[in-house]
Every structure is written in C-alpha cells, then in structure tokens.
Design a protein around this motif. Structure first.
Motif, PDB file in Angstrom:
ATOM      1  N   LEU A 200      10.425  15.071  48.731  1.00 38.82           N
ATOM      2  CA  LEU A 200       9.943  13.704  48.821  1.00 38.82           C
ATOM      3  C   LEU A 200      10.840  12.819  47.967  1.00 38.82           C
ATOM      4  N   PHE A 201      11.133  11.633  48.455  1.00 39.09           N
ATOM      5  CA  PHE A 201      11.814  10.636  47.629  1.00 39.09           C
ATOM      6  C   PHE A 201      10.741   9.773  46.989  1.00 39.09           C
ATOM      7  N   ASP A 202      10.710   9.772  45.657  1.00 41.22           N
ATOM      8  CA  ASP A 202       9.688   9.083  44.870  1.00 41.22           C
ATOM      9  C   ASP A 202      10.303   7.808  44.298  1.00 41.22           C
ATOM     10  N   PHE A 203       9.843   6.652  44.781  1.00 37.73           N
ATOM     11  CA  PHE A 203      10.406   5.376  44.346  1.00 37.73           C
ATOM     12  C   PHE A 203      10.008   5.009  42.914  1.00 37.73           C
ATOM     13  N   GLU A 204       8.993   5.661  42.369  1.00 35.39           N
ATOM     14  CA  GLU A 204       8.465   5.330  41.036  1.00 35.39           C
ATOM     15  C   GLU A 204       7.919   3.900  40.962  1.00 35.39           C
ATOM     16  N   GLY A 205       7.094   3.534  41.876  1.00 39.64           N
ATOM     17  CA  GLY A 205       6.428   2.237  41.804  1.00 39.64           C
ATOM     18  C   GLY A 205       6.708   1.392  43.033  1.00 39.64           C
ATOM     19  N   SER A 206       6.372   0.105  42.902  1.00 37.31           N
ATOM     20  CA  SER A 206       6.084  -0.639  41.675  1.00 37.31           C
ATOM     21  C   SER A 206       4.986  -1.656  41.975  1.00 37.31           C
ATOM     22  N   ASP A 207       4.332  -2.150  40.901  1.00 40.17           N
ATOM     23  CA  ASP A 207       3.356  -3.220  41.057  1.00 40.17           C
ATOM     24  C   ASP A 207       3.974  -4.602  40.825  1.00 40.17           C
ATOM     25  N   LEU A 208       5.242  -4.663  40.471  1.00 41.70           N
ATOM     26  CA  LEU A 208       5.937  -5.947  40.398  1.00 41.70           C
ATOM     27  C   LEU A 208       6.152  -6.443  41.827  1.00 41.70           C
ATOM     28  N   PRO A 209       5.687  -7.638  42.171  1.00 45.11           N
ATOM     29  CA  PRO A 209       5.690  -8.065  43.578  1.00 45.11           C
ATOM     30  C   PRO A 209       7.044  -7.955  44.278  1.00 45.11           C
ATOM     31  N   GLY A 210       8.119  -8.409  43.611  1.00 43.79           N
ATOM     32  CA  GLY A 210       9.430  -8.356  44.257  1.00 43.79           C
ATOM     33  C   GLY A 210       9.898  -6.937  44.505  1.00 43.79           C
ATOM     34  N   VAL A 211       9.724  -6.067  43.510  1.00 45.39           N
ATOM     35  CA  VAL A 211      10.137  -4.665  43.647  1.00 45.39           C
ATOM     36  C   VAL A 211       9.264  -3.960  44.683  1.00 45.39           C
ATOM     37  N   LYS A 212       7.970  -4.228  44.621  1.00 46.57           N
ATOM     38  CA  LYS A 212       7.027  -3.617  45.562  1.00 46.57           C
ATOM     39  C   LYS A 212       7.388  -3.970  47.002  1.00 46.57           C
ATOM     40  N   ASN A 213       7.669  -5.243  47.255  1.00 50.35           N
ATOM     41  CA  ASN A 213       8.027  -5.663  48.610  1.00 50.35           C
ATOM     42  C   ASN A 213       9.339  -5.043  49.071  1.00 50.35           C
ATOM     43  N   PHE A 214      10.288  -4.889  48.137  1.00 54.80           N
ATOM     44  CA  PHE A 214      11.567  -4.270  48.480  1.00 54.80           C
ATOM     45  C   PHE A 214      11.371  -2.815  48.888  1.00 54.80           C
TER      46      PHE A 214
END
Length: 299
Positions: free
Chosen positions: A265-279
């Motif tokens: 599995l590729f684990d993105f490690e998050g995120s709850d930061l809106p910009g990072v989450k949307n990316f």
C-alpha cells in the motif's frame, strides 16, 4: 483465557518479541517497530498483553514531574497492535492502563482501533492509501480528471526522474522550505530523522526520488520508508519553481509507475490540511482514518 497486561519501559522490552508482533499483524505499522520508536521518541514505554500477543506503544515526556503522552514527530499512528478480537475482550482494562500511566497528553491510535476511538471519544484524522498491487493503468484510471489533464499537459522531457539524492540533502530541503510552518520541529528532531533514515537505508527500506529540470536543478523530492506492507510518504518537498511547473504530481505519478504490481500500500500520511488533503485526494486513494485521543482528567 486470562491475559496479563503490563507496561514496560523501553529498555526492558523484548525487542525481538515486540517486532515479531508488529510484523505479524496488519495493524503493525513501521512507526511501531522498536528501532523506529527508539530513534524518534524522547521516551517511550510499551503496554504488553500476555507474551507479546498484542502491544501498545506509549510515547511520553515529563513536565513538572508528571508524565504526559505526546505525538512524536514523523510518527503518524500507533495504538493497539494485534488481533482486534483481543481488543474487544480487553478494551476496558487497556483503557484503564492507558489512563493510569499518564494524566494528560495526546496519542494517535491506528486505523484498526475503532473500539478505542469510540470509547475514548477520539477525533478522526484523515489518511489516504493506494493499493499498488495492480497495473499502473488501473491506478491511473482512479486519478481525478483534472489531475489526468494536468499530467497530460506537461511537455515530454520537462523533468528527469532521479534516484540519486542523499538523505541529508532531502531532509535539509524539507527543513529549509517548511521550517517556518513547523516551529514545533527542533534541530534535534531532524537529526533523529536523519539517523532513522540512515538506519532504514542499511536495510534497503529508505527510498528517495526527485524531479529535476533537464539541467539537474531540483524541483521536488520525496523521502519514503518501506516495510513489508506499505510505502510511507514521510517527507515531500516542492520548491517554488516546482509548484509553477507541477513537478510534484508528476513525481508521485512516476513513483506509482515504478512500484505498481507490488504487494504494497502507498500511505500518503494524511492530511487534514485542506490544500494537502485535496491534492492527495486527486490520486483516487482510499480514505483510511486514524484516531486522535486527547487524555485529560475527564477521559
């Protein structure tokens, strides 16, 4: 069957038995490996059930003589590791032990710890994962349409895919670009991270990939760690020119091309930061939340 439940200081834990438990169970992530904890945490103890049938790592610090839990840098989620049937059987005793060991602080429980999350009124935290065990085109078809269009618009030959960057340079790039956004990270934290990555590199489990301009100028880089189940997206840095030229989505796409058809599995490690989450969401991954427990005198 009656299980013993004890909390041991790190230095008296049986490392081989501890790591065997982490390796055996799907909720045993790389952060819970003994060497990872020992290199990153200020202090940590381990709650051990029976003969290491299940474990819970407990990172802690001390203030004014009182022990408190904390979330160490570069560790996303820990919590109960083992067969979740044991968690159902013992959750009341485990909660009592966790509460009695520290009076306040924060812990992150892993994605499988729904029962603990419910009982302790935890907050959900966002994480995305992608199953790499399929053809690249099957990964690509789950990308959002705007990401596909962006990648198609990047002229061929705009970037080079590099595997040559060093661990210190990659950490330094991250530190230089993002230190102001992360004042909680100290120089010692980065030094510990460097030591951790060097350790995993000796086992072939530290991966660095970069997007370069044709002249060799770095635009984006990422530092990944790997265990037998996941690739962890630990650090990702994009320089201003890279943001303008969209080097980072290109870089992640190249990584998926390289590691497709792997049982990982590729684990993105998050995120709850809106910009990072949307990316991250644009890559079509599956949302797999983990849980934030805030210990205080009430719960």
């Amino acid at each position: 069957m009656k299980y013993s439940i004890h909390i041991f200081s790190a230095h008296v834990i049986n490392q081989q038995a501890w790591d065997a438990c982490v390796s055996k169970h799907s909720n045993g992530l790389i952060y819970a490996q003994y060497d990872y904890l020992d290199r990153i945490c200020d202090h940590w103890s381990g709650l051990v059930i029976g003969e290491y049938e299940a474990i819970i790592p407990l990172p802690w610090r001390r203030k004014y003589g009182f022990r408190y839990y904390y979330i160490p840098p570069f560790i996303q989620q820990l919590g109960f590791i083992g067969d979740t049937s044991l968690l159902k059987l013992l959750h009341e005793e485990l909660i009592q032990k966790i509460r009695s060991y520290a009076w306040y602080g924060d812990l992150h429980f892993n994605f499988s710890n729904h029962l603990l999350a419910s009982e302790l009124h935890c907050k959900n935290r966002t994480n995305f994962i992608i199953d790499l065990n399929k053809d690249y085109l099957d990964i690509y078809k789950d990308y959002h349409s705007d990401l596909k269009q962006l990648l198609l618009k990047i002229p061929e030959g705009s970037f080079q895919y590099s595997k040559q960057q060093s661990i210190p340079d990659t950490i330094r790039n991250y530190q230089q670009q993002y230190a102001s956004r992360m004042p909680h990270l100290s120089l010692e934290d980065y030094e510990r991270l460097n030591e951790l990555c060097r350790f995993y590199a000796t086992r072939g489990d530290c991966i660095i990939r970069s997007a370069l301009k044709p002249d060799g100028t770095i635009l984006s880089d990422t530092l990944l760690l790997k265990d037998q189940r996941r690739i962890y997206h630990l650090l990702n840095t994009t320089f201003p020119e890279g943001r303008e030229t969209h080097s980072n989505p290109w870089l992640l796409d190249q990584i998926f091309r390289e590691y497709h058809n792997r049982d990982l599995l590729f684990d993105f490690e998050g995120s709850d930061l809106p910009g990072v989450k949307n990316f991250y969401k644009k890559f079509g991954g599956h949302v797999q939340p983990y849980f934030h427990y805030r210990r205080n005198i009430w719960h």
